[in-house]
Design a protein around this motif. Structure first.
Motif, PDB file in Angstrom:
ATOM      1  N   ALA A  83      35.387  49.626  26.323  1.00 26.12           N
ATOM      2  CA  ALA A  83      35.462  48.488  27.236  1.00 26.12           C
ATOM      3  C   ALA A  83      36.840  47.835  27.205  1.00 26.12           C
ATOM      4  N   ALA A  84      37.449  47.759  26.030  1.00 34.01           N
ATOM      5  CA  ALA A  84      38.788  47.172  25.932  1.00 34.01           C
ATOM      6  C   ALA A  84      39.799  47.997  26.726  1.00 34.01           C
ATOM      7  N   ARG A  85      39.677  49.317  26.636  1.00 28.85           N
ATOM      8  CA  ARG A  85      40.576  50.177  27.414  1.00 28.85           C
ATOM      9  C   ARG A  85      40.291  50.038  28.905  1.00 28.85           C
ATOM     10  N   SER A  86      39.018  49.866  29.244  1.00 30.66           N
ATOM     11  CA  SER A  86      38.647  49.745  30.641  1.00 30.66           C
ATOM     12  C   SER A  86      39.151  48.433  31.236  1.00 30.66           C
ATOM     13  N   ARG A  87      39.060  47.347  30.481  1.00 30.76           N
ATOM     14  CA  ARG A  87      39.584  46.063  30.956  1.00 30.76           C
ATOM     15  C   ARG A  87      41.073  46.181  31.287  1.00 30.76           C
ATOM     16  N   GLN A  88      41.799  46.826  30.400  1.00 27.71           N
ATOM     17  CA  GLN A  88      43.233  46.988  30.623  1.00 27.71           C
ATOM     18  C   GLN A  88      43.501  47.774  31.910  1.00 27.71           C
ATOM     19  N   GLY A  89      42.751  48.870  32.111  1.00 28.48           N
ATOM     20  CA  GLY A  89      42.960  49.691  33.294  1.00 28.48           C
ATOM     21  C   GLY A  89      42.557  48.987  34.570  1.00 28.48           C
ATOM     22  N   PHE A  90      41.408  48.289  34.541  1.00 29.48           N
ATOM     23  CA  PHE A  90      40.921  47.603  35.736  1.00 29.48           C
ATOM     24  C   PHE A  90      41.855  46.468  36.135  1.00 29.48           C
ATOM     25  N   GLU A  91      42.281  45.663  35.169  1.00 30.07           N
ATOM     26  CA  GLU A  91      43.123  44.523  35.508  1.00 30.07           C
ATOM     27  C   GLU A  91      44.525  44.960  35.913  1.00 30.07           C
ATOM     28  N   GLN A  92      44.998  46.070  35.358  1.00 29.59           N
ATOM     29  CA  GLN A  92      46.273  46.629  35.820  1.00 29.59           C
ATOM     30  C   GLN A  92      46.145  47.103  37.263  1.00 29.59           C
ATOM     31  N   MET A  93      45.016  47.744  37.582  1.00 29.19           N
ATOM     32  CA  MET A  93      44.781  48.194  38.956  1.00 29.19           C
ATOM     33  C   MET A  93      44.719  47.005  39.915  1.00 29.19           C
ATOM     34  N   LEU A  94      44.013  45.945  39.525  1.00 28.31           N
ATOM     35  CA  LEU A  94      43.908  44.773  40.390  1.00 28.31           C
ATOM     36  C   LEU A  94      45.269  44.139  40.634  1.00 28.31           C
ATOM     37  N   ALA A  95      46.081  44.043  39.589  1.00 26.51           N
ATOM     38  CA  ALA A  95      47.408  43.449  39.736  1.00 26.51           C
ATOM     39  C   ALA A  95      48.285  44.287  40.654  1.00 26.51           C
ATOM     40  N   THR A  96      48.116  45.608  40.576  1.00 27.19           N
ATOM     41  CA  THR A  96      48.938  46.506  41.400  1.00 27.19           C
ATOM     42  C   THR A  96      48.461  46.540  42.836  1.00 27.19           C
ATOM     43  N   GLU A  97      47.150  46.654  43.026  1.00 23.70           N
ATOM     44  CA  GLU A  97      46.589  46.898  44.357  1.00 23.70           C
ATOM     45  C   GLU A  97      46.212  45.626  45.115  1.00 23.70           C
ATOM     46  N   GLN A  98      46.031  44.519  44.383  1.00 26.39           N
ATOM     47  CA  GLN A  98      45.686  43.249  45.024  1.00 26.39           C
ATOM     48  C   GLN A  98      44.435  43.383  45.911  1.00 26.39           C
ATOM     49  N   LEU A  99      43.402  44.010  45.358  1.00 29.65           N
ATOM     50  CA  LEU A  99      42.162  44.182  46.111  1.00 29.65           C
ATOM     51  C   LEU A  99      41.443  42.845  46.273  1.00 29.65           C
ATOM     52  N   SER A 100      40.828  42.667  47.413  1.00 26.42           N
ATOM     53  CA  SER A 100      39.985  41.503  47.652  1.00 26.42           C
ATOM     54  C   SER A 100      38.568  41.852  47.212  1.00 26.42           C
ATOM     55  N   CYS A 101      38.113  41.266  46.071  1.00 25.80           N
ATOM     56  CA  CYS A 101      36.814  41.668  45.526  1.00 25.80           C
ATOM     57  C   CYS A 101      36.091  40.520  44.838  1.00 25.80           C
ATOM     58  N   ASP A 102      36.434  39.276  45.169  1.00 24.90           N
ATOM     59  CA  ASP A 102      35.790  38.103  44.566  1.00 24.90           C
ATOM     60  C   ASP A 102      35.852  38.147  43.044  1.00 24.90           C
ATOM     61  N   PHE A 103      36.995  38.556  42.507  1.00 18.28           N
ATOM     62  CA  PHE A 103      37.168  38.632  41.057  1.00 18.28           C
ATOM     63  C   PHE A 103      37.249  37.227  40.461  1.00 18.28           C
ATOM     64  N   SER A 104      36.599  37.029  39.327  1.00 16.19           N
ATOM     65  CA  SER A 104      36.682  35.756  38.609  1.00 16.19           C
ATOM     66  C   SER A 104      36.666  36.015  37.109  1.00 16.19           C
ATOM     67  N   ARG A 105      37.245  35.074  36.368  1.00 14.74           N
ATOM     68  CA  ARG A 105      37.234  35.162  34.909  1.00 14.74           C
ATOM     69  C   ARG A 105      36.713  33.810  34.369  1.00 14.74           C
ATOM     70  N   THR A 106      35.438  33.580  34.556  1.00 17.40           N
ATOM     71  CA  THR A 106      34.843  32.292  34.193  1.00 17.40           C
ATOM     72  C   THR A 106      34.013  32.350  32.920  1.00 17.40           C
ATOM     73  N   GLY A 107      33.943  33.520  32.262  1.00 14.44           N
ATOM     74  CA  GLY A 107      33.167  33.644  31.046  1.00 14.44           C
ATOM     75  C   GLY A 107      31.699  33.913  31.306  1.00 14.44           C
ATOM     76  N   LYS A 108      30.950  34.072  30.217  1.00 13.36           N
ATOM     77  CA  LYS A 108      29.527  34.396  30.327  1.00 13.36           C
ATOM     78  C   LYS A 108      28.729  33.682  29.247  1.00 13.36           C
ATOM     79  N   LEU A 109      27.539  33.229  29.632  1.00 13.08           N
ATOM     80  CA  LEU A 109      26.570  32.669  28.708  1.00 13.08           C
ATOM     81  C   LEU A 109      25.346  33.581  28.673  1.00 13.08           C
TER      82      LEU A 109
END
Length: 396
Positions: A106-132
């Protein structure tokens, strides 16, 4: 082979490294299990479903009519074998090994996904609000605290919080806080619309020359000298140097045609999506998981996604009204002012699960030399997609 989030992430990683890629699927990108999933990206909370606590819960989970876990036995040896292997995996040693493996992936996947988002600027309702993750009883919370200590040893930032603190973190839980023993808060967790990610990747990849053969079923894999020579499809034969099997729950059948037994069986789940109420404190902004009901809530821009259930009932995609009613009841209980009276979008999908909860990634010891597997992600397909994509690209 496969245009869900796992197949598209793999195509993206391979194309980024300079490979010429063809993607084949019988439907459009994200049309299957990726289309209406729980939307949570659970990078730090990845405990496998096969947990020693399942044994005590088993009678209630299987027999109660409103149980989030449902088993419908079929005349299917594959289902029975998977179920028995799952029960064998419900022990502390297997669960702890699975947790460690999934956290690293998962740690490797987070790095890859967020790098992709920063590069591609996809519109996908991304948020980083945490989880309960909410727990109804003190005993369940104590078990979760033990899991927290295990995950903390591997670098996860999490804490156990009181009901009052839950209401501070997510004001929409204020009225419900008195009904729980506490929660585990993971501040760094994220959410996004997986279907929008799939659609965005499809557009980007197609613009870069990736070939898409959509609406075309793979009927067979032709072998020669211990290697796959071509994939036979409704659109004709597709030759390649390497083949990646990322067909989710459909992976088992195609692998079986090669004489390979993959322990991948569908866990059916459901979701509803609706426009959330805009009043402050009405609908959650933070991702929430109700551990007792096994229901997740994720904010997607102005919408709320509610998803849950795990049914071992075969490959059907029917949507029983009782399951939608159950999701609605959970929403009314936790977030009665969330806006659920608005039009619902019901959905069902088949999570491709392995008994241990670990995906199957890379070459098979008895398979063709140029076949790579990327399947069996269970409920963590969105979370793990870019990590397993990188592992497959490394192997290629």
């Amino acid at each position: 082979m496969g245009a869900g989030i796992v197949g598209l992430a793999t195509a993206y990683e391979l194309q980024r490294r300079g490979f010429q890629v063809t993607v084949v699927d019988q439907a459009h990108p994200g049309a299957g299990t990726s289309g209406g999933n729980g939307a949570q990206l659970s990078y730090s909370y990845v405990q496998p479903l096969a947990d020693p606590g399942i044994w005590a819960q088993l009678p209630k989970l299987v027999l109660a009519p409103d149980s989030p876990l449902k088993l419908r036995p079929r005349w299917d040896p594959h289902q029975w074998r998977w179920g028995l292997d799952f029960l064998r995996a419900c022990n502390r040693r297997t669960s702890e090994h699975g947790t460690a493996t999934l956290l690293a992936l998962a740690a490797r996947s987070r790095q890859g996904f967020e790098q992709m988002l920063a590069t591609e600027q996809l519109s996908c309702d991304f948020s980083r609000t945490g989880k309960l993750v909410l727990y109804a009883s003190q005993a369940a919370l104590d078990d979760a605290k033990r899991q927290l200590e295990l995950q903390r040893a591997w670098g996860c930032e999490q804490e156990a919080v009181t009901p009052a603190r839950c209401a501070q973190i997510e004001p929409a839980l204020a009225h419900y806080a008195a009904r729980i023993a506490g929660a585990i808060h993971t501040p760094g967790e994220c959410a996004a619309d997986c279907l929008q990610v799939c659609q965005g990747l499809h557009a980007r990849l197609q613009a870069r020359g990736v070939r898409f053969v959509l609406g075309s079923r793979i009927t067979a894999l032709t072998q020669s000298a211990g290697r796959i020579a071509a994939a036979q499809t409704d659109a004709g034969a597709i030759e390649a140097n390497a083949f990646v099997l990322a067909l989710g729950s459909g992976s088992h059948a195609l692998a079986r045609s090669l004489g390979l037994a993959l322990p991948v069986y569908p866990l059916k789940g459901y979701s509803i999506t609706f426009d959330a109420a805009s009043e402050p404190g009405a609908a959650p902004q933070v991702s929430v998981t109700d551990a007792a009901r096994k229901v997740v809530f994720a904010r997607l821009g102005g919408r709320l996604r509610v998803a849950g259930m795990a049914e071992l009932v075969g490959y059907g995609l029917d949507i029983p009204q009782a399951r939608i009613d159950s999701l609605c009841a959970a929403t009314r209980a936790l977030f009665p002012h969330s806006g659920m009276q608005r039009q619902l979008q019901p959905w069902a999908g088949l999570r491709p699960a392995t008994p241990t909860g670990l995906p199957i990634v890379g070459r098979h010891a008895r398979g063709p030399a140029n076949l790579l597997l990327n399947t069996g992600h269970g409920a963590l397909g969105f979370t793990l997609a870019f990590g397993t994509a990188a592992a497959v690209a490394d192997a290629v």
